[in-house]
Design a protein around this motif. Structure first.
Motif, PDB file in Angstrom:
ATOM      1  N   ARG A   1       0.812  -1.220   0.000  1.00  0.00           N
ATOM      2  CA  ARG A   1       0.000   0.000   0.000  1.00  0.00           C
ATOM      3  C   ARG A   1       0.841   1.264   0.000  1.00  0.00           C
ATOM      4  O   ARG A   1       0.373   2.303  -0.444  1.00  0.00           O
ATOM      5  CB  ARG A   1      -0.955   0.000   1.183  1.00  0.00           C
ATOM      6  CG  ARG A   1      -2.052  -1.011   0.995  1.00  0.00           C
ATOM      7  CD  ARG A   1      -3.156  -0.794   1.964  1.00  0.00           C
ATOM      8  NE  ARG A   1      -4.178  -1.809   1.781  1.00  0.00           N
ATOM      9  CZ  ARG A   1      -5.229  -1.909   2.568  1.00  0.00           C
ATOM     10  NH1 ARG A   1      -5.408  -1.073   3.555  1.00  0.00           N
ATOM     11  NH2 ARG A   1      -6.112  -2.856   2.346  1.00  0.00           N
TER      12      ARG A   1
ATOM     13  N   PRO B   1      -1.982   2.692   4.381  1.00  0.00           N
ATOM     14  CA  PRO B   1      -1.418   1.471   4.967  1.00  0.00           C
ATOM     15  C   PRO B   1      -1.736   1.259   6.439  1.00  0.00           C
ATOM     16  O   PRO B   1      -1.214   0.337   7.049  1.00  0.00           O
ATOM     17  CB  PRO B   1       0.088   1.699   4.791  1.00  0.00           C
ATOM     18  CG  PRO B   1       0.234   3.172   4.963  1.00  0.00           C
ATOM     19  CD  PRO B   1      -1.005   3.768   4.304  1.00  0.00           C
TER      20      PRO B   1
ATOM     21  N   ALA C   1      -4.624   4.666  -1.169  1.00  0.00           N
ATOM     22  CA  ALA C   1      -3.768   3.596  -0.645  1.00  0.00           C
ATOM     23  C   ALA C   1      -3.265   3.967   0.745  1.00  0.00           C
ATOM     24  O   ALA C   1      -2.200   4.533   0.904  1.00  0.00           O
ATOM     25  CB  ALA C   1      -2.604   3.345  -1.592  1.00  0.00           C
TER      26      ALA C   1
END
Length: 193
Positions: free
Chosen positions: A87, A167, A165
């Motif tokens: 990610r 994480p 994205a």
């Protein structure tokens, strides 16, 4: 009589999750964003060797139920490390694409509540033809809608909506699971002979 542990053995085994996570992170970082990354088959095989090797070393070092659960926590923590690395890997290009088709698939959940989840896959028309699709779109978009996509021009990473994205979930899961494995290793008892 209980067998004596070598001095420093327990801290070394307790440090194994952190060392394994560092190795898996470095491997995944190279596979996802290196200048000359390995082929996908070698990347997966190398990652599997690292995860299984670290888990086996942990289980052999800790032994008993703590070794079994610790190895499981370690393996899951290492897989979460790979997910967090994926990610954060750079998707260097962005494009504004038009949704050509929307495919919806309903998946049953076998967890608590058993609620169904709808997963959307979008076929895209993008400048230059890349990326061609967006898997696991967060919400349905109508045909002809525009969506901004971040993607890896080498095709090593799947496309994601620009800015999506994050994480945090896999990174926190990795930290929690690796910490549990370290705690189990630090507080293990040597089996009686």
């Amino acid at each position: 009589m209980q067998e004596e542990e070598p001095r420093g053995w327990r801290p070394a085994v307790a440090a194994l999750p952190a060392a394994a996570a560092a190795l898996v992170y470095a491997w995944a970082r190279w596979c996802f964003g290196g200048a000359a990354p390995p082929s996908p088959a070698v990347a997966v095989a190398g990652g599997a060797v690292l995860v299984l090797g670290a888990s086996a070393a942990y289980a052999l070092s800790v032994r008993g139920a703590g070794g079994l659960f610790g190895a499981l926590f370690l393996a899951l923590g290492l897989l979460s490390t790979v997910a967090a690395t994926e990610r954060t890997a750079a998707r260097a290009e962005t494009a504004t694409c038009v949704v050509r088709e929307v495919h919806a698939e309903t998946e049953a959940s076998f967890g608590e509540g058993g609620a169904e989840k709808t997963v959307y896959r979008l076929a895209l028309d993008c400048p230059g033809g890349r990326p061609g699709e967006l898997k696991d779109a967060p919400s349905p978009l109508s045909r002809g809608a525009e969506v901004r996509i971040a993607y890896d021009p080498r095709g090593r990473l799947s496309a994601v909506p620009a800015g999506a994205a994050r994480p945090w979930k896999p990174a926190l899961s990795a930290l929690l699971l690796l910490a549990l494995a370290a705690v189990l290793a630090a507080h293990r008892r040597r089996p009686q002979p």
